[in-house]
Scaffold this active site. Structure first.
Site, PDB file in Angstrom:
ATOM      1  CD  GLU A 286      -2.058 -10.958 -12.909  1.00 37.54           C
ATOM      2  OE1 GLU A 286      -1.622 -11.443 -11.851  1.00 37.54           O
ATOM      3  OE2 GLU A 286      -1.630  -9.918 -13.402  1.00 37.54           O
ATOM      4  CD  GLU A 289      -8.541 -13.282 -12.445  1.00 42.46           C
ATOM      5  OE1 GLU A 289      -7.361 -13.574 -12.189  1.00 42.46           O
ATOM      6  OE2 GLU A 289      -9.303 -12.740 -11.634  1.00 42.46           O
ATOM      7  CB  CYS A 312       2.595 -10.427  -8.640  1.00 38.25           C
ATOM      8  SG  CYS A 312       2.129  -9.708 -10.157  1.00 38.25           S
ATOM      9  CB  SER A 332      -5.648 -10.788 -11.102  1.00 38.01           C
ATOM     10  OG  SER A 332      -5.354 -12.163 -11.134  1.00 38.01           O
ATOM     11  CE  LYS A 371       6.479 -11.397  -3.350  1.00 37.70           C
ATOM     12  NZ  LYS A 371       5.218 -11.867  -3.938  1.00 37.70           N
ATOM     13  CD  GLU A 374       2.553 -12.974  -1.200  1.00 38.61           C
ATOM     14  OE1 GLU A 374       3.752 -13.214  -1.465  1.00 38.61           O
ATOM     15  OE2 GLU A 374       1.732 -12.653  -2.068  1.00 38.61           O
ATOM     16  CD  GLU A 379      -4.859 -15.270   3.073  1.00 34.53           C
ATOM     17  OE1 GLU A 379      -4.889 -15.416   4.320  1.00 34.53           O
ATOM     18  OE2 GLU A 379      -4.754 -14.153   2.528  1.00 34.53           O
ATOM     19  CB  CYS A 516      10.610  -6.615  -7.684  1.00 34.88           C
ATOM     20  SG  CYS A 516       8.895  -7.074  -7.862  1.00 34.88           S
TER      21      CYS A 516
END
Lengths: 592, 160
Positions: A286, A289, A312, A332, A371, A374, A379, A516
């Site tokens: 990141e 980037e 994230c 990102s 999560k 996720e 993908e 978090c």
């Protein structure tokens, strides 16, 4: 400031005009029982629908009992909070609530941690008159990848609705129907999966009963651990170590990193690794980037869009896919640390220990419920084999440890396994709001300027204000950094990006208030920001103690690039560590 | 992502947008917007609520919450011949409930429902101001007075 005086339980108290009786009583140390009420102190938001009627008190000269959470103090008021009439009313209210509540405490996921159960105990309820005649409402049971809804257990406190609408501005939940059929539900009473829900889990974090709970993946993990043909690898997110101890009676802010590792080994995981390693990897990808986009942008390249947004947080990703799909090329493309870890574990590490990815089960311990969703995204799997197989919340891990008769307190501290357990302080601070961007700054600064940072604590990026801004000087290049935690705050920054008024080069977003550490999968803090602050302090403390505090100095990260990934943002890194986003906004179709 | 497909004719979308615009897309005007839309469409199907949500920014869950809270709003289309039975005091004491029961039986409907062929819908209301004719039944614009349960079959025959 105008103040007024009143008497509560024969004690006089002076309060600011506009104060509720409940808060005035608190000032006197009188703890009036509440059920639907919730105070999020750092956000200055109070849920006080006055709906449950548990907090009632007697006010001299008034015929009816008043709900103290939503009744304002008046000058000269005389309040009594525990008269016979009040106690009887509370008990009757509680009996009514319980008459429409399943009597399943023995097998309820929330048992032992349930505010309704505690209240029944506190009020001394020993029977529920008429329970055998009372009709109990029944609703459709709803389960999604992350969250389970059992509305039979809902008491209509509407805390979840407040979190979903006022704090997160997601708007997935609303009170619907009336009377006996009233419920909190998505539009058209569809399943959560078909709503705008981001799975941030903040509704679960405030639910006083077992109506909203996480999907329990412990049985899946247990099955994998029992299967001798599987190598089971576990990764732990940074925020877990700062909160797990609370579930074992330790003070908030007690770091239990070493004991957590020991407990996971005792549970039978073959390799105990650290998501912080993947956090360092995230910074490499990141950060690179970020620098690439900024450099191209400064050179006048119109395709390099700024600001760059962190990616994230899976609740946040779900949020912008639903509400800001027009901006989906702004975040990102770096995967989250959880998914980077899975991708590396099932390629690089599986090759190292010479096993097929199908024989490896990757488990993550996360402070988060999104999560779970996720890791199920299509993908993030190869031929149907997920990069991360199961995600457990901090709460599930605590329950798992207890089930396995492991006494966390008496465990000797242990270290994470190598190589995916090695991390820097930069990886640790991912767990709190502002941490990701601070970690990115530490690395990006040194790469961009070629100079060594003389101070590592970017204190200007820390704190708990919902939206923060700071300018970091990259040796002449002034980088404007924005930080938002809580999706409602993120929405404000995103609206500016959409309208072209954003002054930021980079923005960090975390879906949950506090980042978090305040995740939907953490031990419940019920709006007490002192707990969040203690967790954040623990995380910064661990960062300070680490010998290495910059991601690019992690020797195993350097080795990983040398042996496997070549360099940040290489073709291989792109293939394994980056992702794309989808437009999930509902479309209006014109019927022909 | 919602499984509800928002599929509407262009003219309907335009109409909803017009209504929302006439209230400046103000979320505070939600109830008025819903009233106007129901006046136009006869009911408030999910698709209409979705478009109102897109226009006003009010989450569709909230809109659904309002629609299901107020009994005036309905998500079921009214029949070609909407039947309303007055349940006001005068009609009630003169046997409106039995009349209603007969309609329910004949049509196989509950209050608030519409027949599968879309021909009849059944609702009850409170006092139409024709107490001298109690019990009163309205079908469309037509008023029937002093209705007895035995009349129900014949009344329905008029609409075959």
């Amino acid at each position: 400031m105008e103040t007024i005086k009143l008497t509560i339980d024969n004690k006089e108290v002076e309060v600011e005009k506009g104060t509720t009786i409940l808060n005035a009583a608190k000032k006197l140390g009188i703890d009036i029982p509440t059920l639907c009420y919730l105070h999020l102190d750092d956000l200055n938001i109070e849920n006080k629908p006055g709906g449950c009627r548990i907090c009632v008190a007697e006010i001299q000269g008034r015929r009816n009992l008043a709900p103290t959470c939503s009744t304002k103090c008046e000058d000269g008021m005389v309040v009594k909070t525990h008269t016979t009439r009040v106690l009887n009313a509370r008990r009757t209210v509680m009996e009514f609530i319980l008459s429409d509540h399943p009597k399943e405490c023995l097998v309820c996921a929330k048992s032992g941690n349930c505010e309704l159960q505690d209240m029944a105990h506190r009020l001394g309820i020993r029977e529920i008159p008429g329970a055998e005649y009372a009709a109990v409402s029944t609703y459709k049971f709803d389960t999604s990848p992350s969250i389970k809804r059992n509305l039979d257990k809902c008491i209509m406190c509407r805390r979840c609705e407040m979190m979903c609408n006022e704090v997160q501005t997601v708007g997935a939940l609303s009170a619907v129907n009336r009377g006996f059929m009233a419920a909190v539900a998505p539009a058209f009473e569809q399943n959560l999966e078909h709503s705008t829900c981001t799975y941030c889990g903040q509704c679960v974090a405030v639910c006083p009963t077992g109506a909203l709970t996480e999907v329990d993946n412990t049985p899946d993990v247990l099955r994998a651990l029992a299967d001798p043909s599987k190598t089971v690898v576990v990764q732990t997110a940074p925020a877990v170590r700062a909160a797990l101890g609370e579930a074992f009676g330790l003070e908030p802010g007690t770091l239990v990193t070493g004991k957590m590792v020991a407990a996971l080994k005792a549970l039978g995981f073959d390799y105990v690794f650290d998501t912080d390693f993947a956090a360092d990897l995230t910074i490499m990808e990141e950060g690179t980037e970020l620098l690439d986009r900024i450099t191209r942008h400064l050179k006048g390249d119109k395709t390099a869009r700024l600001p760059i947004l962190t990616s994230c947080c899976p609740g946040w990703v779900n949020f912008f896919e639903e509400y800001f799909p027009d901006l989906k090329d702004v975040p990102s493309t770096a995967k989250s640390p959880q998914q980077m870890f899975g991708a590396i574990a099932k390629t690089y590490f599986a090759d190292k220990i010479k096993i097929d990815r199908k024989d490896m089960v990757v488990v993550s311990i996360m402070p988060c419920l999104a999560k779970k969703y996720e890791c199920q995204r299509e993908e993030f799997s190869v031929d149907g084999n997920r990069d991360v197989d199961f995600s457990l919340s901090t709460r599930e891990l605590a329950a798992f440890i207890k089930q396995a008769n492991i006494d966390l307190h008496s465990l000797e501290d242990m270290d994470f396994d190598a190589p995916l357990g090695e991390s820097t302080g930069a990886g640790v601070i991912f767990g709190t709001t502002g941490g990701v961007i601070e970690a990115a700054c530490r690395t990006a600064y040194e790469i961009y300027t070629g100079k060594k940072l003389d101070r590592l604590d970017f204190t200007e990026l820390r704190g708990f204000e919902g939206v923060r801004a700071a300018t970091i000087d990259f040796d002449g290049l002034k980088l404007n950094i924005g930080i938002a935690h809580g999706l409602g705050n993120a929405r404000k920054l995103l609206n500016d990006v959409r309208s072209g008024n954003s002054q930021f080069h980079a923005i960090e977003v975390m879906a949950c208030p506090g980042g978090c550490i305040g995740g939907g999968g953490q031990p419940l803090h019920l709006g007490n920001s002192e707990i969040l602050k203690a967790r954040a302090a623990a995380i910064y403390n661990e960062d300070r103690k680490k010998p290495l505090r910059k991601s690019h100095e992690n020797p195993f990260i350097i080795k990983l690039y040398e042996e496997f990934l070549e360099k940040p943002n290489s073709e291989k890194a792109h293939h394994l560590l980056h992702t794309r986003y989808f437009d999930k906004k509902k479309k209006i179709i014109v019927k022909q | 992502m919602s499984s509800i497909k928002i599929e509407l004719r262009q003219e309907d979308i335009t109409k909803i947008r017009e209504i929302c615009d006439s209230f400046n897309k103000d979320p505070q005007e939600l109830i008025n917007i819903l009233h106007s839309c129901q006046e136009h469409f006869g009911y408030l199907p999910a698709e209409v609520q979705e478009v109102i949500s897109a226009e006003t920014g009010v989450p569709v869950a909230k809109i659904y919450g309002v629609v299901t809270f107020y009994s005036f709003f309905t998500m079921t289309p009214k029949g070609k011949h909407p039947i309303s039975i007055c349940m006001g005091t005068a009609c009630y004491v003169r046997g409106a409930e039995k009349v209603l029961d007969e309609f329910k039986k004949e049509l196989g409907l509950q209050v608030g429902q519409t027949t599968k062929d879309g021909k009849f819908s059944l609702s009850s209301l409170r006092c139409v101001g024709a107490c001298g004719l109690a019990p009163v039944v309205l079908i469309g614009d037509k008023t029937y007075g002093r209705v007895a349960p035995d009349d129900v079959k014949n009344i329905l025959k008029e609409y075959e």
